[in-house]
Write a protein that holds these residues in place. Structure first.
Motif, PDB file in Angstrom:
ATOM      1  N   ALA A  99       0.938  -1.143  -0.010  1.00  0.00           N
ATOM      2  CA  ALA A  99      -0.101  -0.027   0.060  1.00  0.00           C
ATOM      3  C   ALA A  99       0.965   1.412   0.156  1.00  0.00           C
ATOM      4  O   ALA A  99       0.452   2.289  -0.509  1.00  0.00           O
ATOM      5  N   ASP A 100       2.204   1.059   0.538  1.00  0.00           N
ATOM      6  CA  ASP A 100       2.726   2.397   0.657  1.00  0.00           C
ATOM      7  C   ASP A 100       3.597   2.702  -0.593  1.00  0.00           C
ATOM      8  O   ASP A 100       4.496   3.414  -0.740  1.00  0.00           O
ATOM      9  N   GLY A 101       3.558   1.839  -1.814  1.00  0.00           N
ATOM     10  CA  GLY A 101       4.283   2.019  -3.043  1.00  0.00           C
ATOM     11  C   GLY A 101       5.175   1.069  -3.198  1.00  0.00           C
ATOM     12  O   GLY A 101       5.730   1.094  -4.179  1.00  0.00           O
ATOM     13  N   ARG A 102       5.675   0.300  -2.095  1.00  0.00           N
ATOM     14  CA  ARG A 102       6.584  -0.592  -2.398  1.00  0.00           C
ATOM     15  C   ARG A 102       6.371  -1.767  -2.777  1.00  0.00           C
ATOM     16  O   ARG A 102       5.102  -2.041  -3.004  1.00  0.00           O
ATOM     17  N   ILE A 103       7.383  -2.815  -3.200  1.00  0.00           N
ATOM     18  CA  ILE A 103       6.850  -4.120  -3.692  1.00  0.00           C
ATOM     19  C   ILE A 103       7.661  -5.134  -2.897  1.00  0.00           C
ATOM     20  O   ILE A 103       8.744  -5.069  -2.270  1.00  0.00           O
ATOM     21  N   GLU A 104       6.577  -6.326  -2.380  1.00  0.00           N
ATOM     22  CA  GLU A 104       7.245  -7.244  -1.570  1.00  0.00           C
ATOM     23  C   GLU A 104       7.795  -8.367  -2.901  1.00  0.00           C
ATOM     24  O   GLU A 104       7.159  -8.691  -3.749  1.00  0.00           O
ATOM     25  N   VAL A 105       9.115  -8.662  -2.413  1.00  0.00           N
ATOM     26  CA  VAL A 105       9.781  -9.492  -3.382  1.00  0.00           C
ATOM     27  C   VAL A 105      10.423 -10.758  -2.520  1.00  0.00           C
ATOM     28  O   VAL A 105      10.490 -10.625  -1.301  1.00  0.00           O
ATOM     29  N   LYS A 106      10.678 -11.562  -3.223  1.00  0.00           N
ATOM     30  CA  LYS A 106      11.487 -12.884  -2.434  1.00  0.00           C
ATOM     31  C   LYS A 106      12.742 -13.369  -3.538  1.00  0.00           C
ATOM     32  O   LYS A 106      12.380 -13.984  -4.637  1.00  0.00           O
ATOM     33  N   PRO A 107      13.825 -13.037  -3.299  1.00  0.00           N
ATOM     34  CA  PRO A 107      14.827 -13.641  -4.054  1.00  0.00           C
ATOM     35  C   PRO A 107      15.184 -15.060  -3.933  1.00  0.00           C
ATOM     36  O   PRO A 107      14.787 -15.768  -2.849  1.00  0.00           O
ATOM     37  N   GLN A 108      15.715 -15.770  -5.020  1.00  0.00           N
ATOM     38  CA  GLN A 108      16.057 -17.193  -4.904  1.00  0.00           C
ATOM     39  C   GLN A 108      17.222 -17.257  -4.496  1.00  0.00           C
ATOM     40  O   GLN A 108      17.481 -18.416  -3.990  1.00  0.00           O
ATOM     41  N   PHE A 109      18.047 -16.570  -5.008  1.00  0.00           N
ATOM     42  CA  PHE A 109      19.642 -16.753  -4.665  1.00  0.00           C
ATOM     43  C   PHE A 109      20.190 -15.422  -3.846  1.00  0.00           C
ATOM     44  O   PHE A 109      19.401 -14.367  -3.844  1.00  0.00           O
ATOM     45  N   GLY A 110      21.239 -15.324  -3.735  1.00  0.00           N
ATOM     46  CA  GLY A 110      21.697 -14.111  -3.011  1.00  0.00           C
ATOM     47  C   GLY A 110      21.598 -14.066  -1.296  1.00  0.00           C
ATOM     48  O   GLY A 110      21.360 -15.247  -0.600  1.00  0.00           O
ATOM     49  N   ALA A 111      22.207 -13.388  -0.824  1.00  0.00           N
ATOM     50  CA  ALA A 111      22.264 -13.106   0.876  1.00  0.00           C
ATOM     51  C   ALA A 111      21.200 -13.393   1.256  1.00  0.00           C
ATOM     52  O   ALA A 111      20.696 -13.843   2.532  1.00  0.00           O
ATOM     53  N   ASN A 112      19.984 -12.825   0.586  1.00  0.00           N
ATOM     54  CA  ASN A 112      18.326 -12.859   1.205  1.00  0.00           C
ATOM     55  C   ASN A 112      17.653 -13.983   0.376  1.00  0.00           C
ATOM     56  O   ASN A 112      16.324 -13.593   0.610  1.00  0.00           O
ATOM     57  N   ALA A 113      18.359 -14.903  -0.040  1.00  0.00           N
ATOM     58  CA  ALA A 113      17.470 -16.129  -0.646  1.00  0.00           C
ATOM     59  C   ALA A 113      16.349 -16.584   0.481  1.00  0.00           C
ATOM     60  O   ALA A 113      16.816 -16.813   1.391  1.00  0.00           O
ATOM     61  N   GLY A 114      15.068 -16.692  -0.113  1.00  0.00           N
ATOM     62  CA  GLY A 114      14.170 -17.287   0.330  1.00  0.00           C
ATOM     63  C   GLY A 114      13.472 -16.342   1.557  1.00  0.00           C
ATOM     64  O   GLY A 114      12.340 -16.785   2.109  1.00  0.00           O
ATOM     65  N   ASN A 115      13.762 -15.096   1.866  1.00  0.00           N
ATOM     66  CA  ASN A 115      13.269 -14.188   2.483  1.00  0.00           C
ATOM     67  C   ASN A 115      12.404 -13.011   1.882  1.00  0.00           C
ATOM     68  O   ASN A 115      12.870 -12.619   0.545  1.00  0.00           O
ATOM     69  N   LYS A 116      11.306 -12.717   2.256  1.00  0.00           N
ATOM     70  CA  LYS A 116      10.448 -11.545   1.657  1.00  0.00           C
ATOM     71  C   LYS A 116      10.980 -10.378   2.017  1.00  0.00           C
ATOM     72  O   LYS A 116      11.114 -10.348   3.411  1.00  0.00           O
ATOM     73  N   LEU A 117      11.049  -9.385   1.131  1.00  0.00           N
ATOM     74  CA  LEU A 117      11.692  -7.992   1.451  1.00  0.00           C
ATOM     75  C   LEU A 117      10.743  -7.110   0.684  1.00  0.00           C
ATOM     76  O   LEU A 117       9.712  -7.256  -0.060  1.00  0.00           O
ATOM     77  N   ALA A 118      10.797  -5.967   1.178  1.00  0.00           N
ATOM     78  CA  ALA A 118       9.858  -4.712   0.877  1.00  0.00           C
ATOM     79  C   ALA A 118      10.818  -3.753   0.122  1.00  0.00           C
ATOM     80  O   ALA A 118      11.779  -3.178   0.876  1.00  0.00           O
ATOM     81  N   TRP A 119      10.775  -3.888  -1.123  1.00  0.00           N
ATOM     82  CA  TRP A 119      11.684  -2.867  -2.318  1.00  0.00           C
ATOM     83  C   TRP A 119      10.918  -1.529  -2.366  1.00  0.00           C
ATOM     84  O   TRP A 119       9.694  -1.609  -2.844  1.00  0.00           O
ATOM     85  N   THR A 120      11.498  -0.526  -2.695  1.00  0.00           N
ATOM     86  CA  THR A 120      11.026   0.543  -3.300  1.00  0.00           C
ATOM     87  C   THR A 120      11.275   0.283  -4.829  1.00  0.00           C
ATOM     88  O   THR A 120      12.097  -0.589  -5.347  1.00  0.00           O
ATOM     89  N   PRO A 121      10.567   1.129  -5.610  1.00  0.00           N
ATOM     90  CA  PRO A 121      10.956   0.932  -7.161  1.00  0.00           C
ATOM     91  C   PRO A 121      12.296   1.007  -7.404  1.00  0.00           C
ATOM     92  O   PRO A 121      12.878   0.501  -8.253  1.00  0.00           O
ATOM     93  N   GLN A 122      12.893   2.110  -6.725  1.00  0.00           N
ATOM     94  CA  GLN A 122      14.502   2.344  -7.147  1.00  0.00           C
ATOM     95  C   GLN A 122      15.370   1.057  -6.546  1.00  0.00           C
ATOM     96  O   GLN A 122      16.330   0.724  -7.271  1.00  0.00           O
ATOM     97  N   GLN A 123      14.939   0.324  -5.760  1.00  0.00           N
ATOM     98  CA  GLN A 123      15.813  -0.866  -5.276  1.00  0.00           C
ATOM     99  C   GLN A 123      15.366  -1.914  -6.304  1.00  0.00           C
ATOM    100  O   GLN A 123      16.472  -2.579  -6.624  1.00  0.00           O
ATOM    101  N   TYR A 124      14.141  -1.965  -6.801  1.00  0.00           N
ATOM    102  CA  TYR A 124      14.092  -3.007  -7.713  1.00  0.00           C
ATOM    103  C   TYR A 124      15.001  -2.555  -9.173  1.00  0.00           C
ATOM    104  O   TYR A 124      15.461  -3.518  -9.565  1.00  0.00           O
ATOM    105  N   CYS A 125      15.076  -1.370  -9.277  1.00  0.00           N
ATOM    106  CA  CYS A 125      15.581  -0.825 -10.356  1.00  0.00           C
ATOM    107  C   CYS A 125      17.183  -1.208 -10.287  1.00  0.00           C
ATOM    108  O   CYS A 125      17.898  -1.763 -11.401  1.00  0.00           O
ATOM    109  N   ASP A 126      17.564  -1.041  -9.032  1.00  0.00           N
ATOM    110  CA  ASP A 126      18.883  -1.412  -8.666  1.00  0.00           C
ATOM    111  C   ASP A 126      19.411  -2.976  -9.165  1.00  0.00           C
ATOM    112  O   ASP A 126      20.510  -3.092  -9.478  1.00  0.00           O
TER     113      ASP A 126
END
Length: 268
Positions: A99-126
């Protein structure tokens, strides 16, 4: 189910000549990379240029597909004239818009693999740009302004984030889903090949992977060459998404998107 007769002698290709019935756009997402060399050899054999969507995925070699060990492979594909897009660095699946404009995502690999994260559009762009940065470090080349969300999954916020970042999203046609992620017991390669040959039409985007861990009977060795031969015999040509009318516009800075439509068989 027996393979069609046209697949019996894959070496006897039919050159459709300068006049094509239509163009098919082959695309390959990274995966286990078990079929990477075979795909490259087959595309070279038939002089076909394809589009690759890259993520840093674990491979059958025990490394990751954008590790330095893969630099020679990607450099060779650049030299051959293929196109390349981003598939997110850590193969990040979108979960939902917040609701705040962020996006909930879940990486399959990397340091946050398997964790749900709340990203801003800029974080997704990065995250999209991480692939371009690594690709440039490995090859000296840059990605095309194309991206494909893992699983083809999109939300309004995610699509907007990718477009704001300068990337056009690429899905696939109904008949363009190879089915290489589906259980081979229920979806044997012969059935998938028949479906593709009967359904593909000019302008369609086709998706396959460079190796799938879960499929017992790999798709590419059985179907890629017969698919190419069969489509050539039907009078089709092949090109990268750089030549696709929709994405040619994006090369000049305009936004475009081609999202998946409903299909009888879908990615899990």
């Amino acid at each position: 189910m027996a393979l069609p007769v046209l697949a019996a002698s894959a070496a006897n290709t039919v050159d459709p000549g300068p006049a094509c019935k239509g163009t098919i756009y082959l695309t390959f997402d990274t995966g286990s990379q078990s079929q990477a060399d075979y795909i490259a050899r087959t595309l070279n054999k038939y002089g076909i240029k394809a589009t690759f969507f890259l993520a840093n995925e674990k491979t059958v070699n025990g490394d990751y597909s954008l590790d330095p060990a893969w630099a020679p492979y990607w450099k060779a594909r650049v030299a051959e004239g293929h196109a390349f897009g981003t598939h997110t660095f850590d193969h990040v699946y979108v979960q939902r818009d917040l609701a705040d404009g962020r996006i909930e995502v879940k990486p399959q690999f990397g340091a946050n693999a398997g964790n749900k994260l709340a990203w801003t559009p800029q974080q997704y762009c990065d995250e999209l740009k991480r692939v371009d940065q690594r690709f440039h470090a490995l090859t000296g080349a840059r990605l095309d302004p194309l991206w494909r969300a893992p699983g083809g999954r999109l939300t309004p916020h995610l699509l907007a984030a990718g477009q704001a970042c300068g990337y056009a999203h690429v899905g696939w046609a109904d008949a363009g889903y190879s089915g290489d992620e589906l259980p081979s017991q229920r979806w044997p390669n012969a059935l998938l090949l028949k479906r593709a040959l009967n359904g593909l039409k000019g302008g369609d985007i086709f998706i396959a992977h460079m190796g799938i861990w879960s499929r017992q009977d790999p798709w590419a060795p059985a179907d890629l060459e017969p698919l190419i031969v069969g489509l050539q015999q039907k009078g089709f040509c092949f090109a990268t998404l750089r030549q696709h009318p929709l994405y040619q516009r994006n090369q000049q800075g305009n936004q475009a998107t081609f999202t998946p439509s409903s299909t009888a068989i879908k990615k899990p």
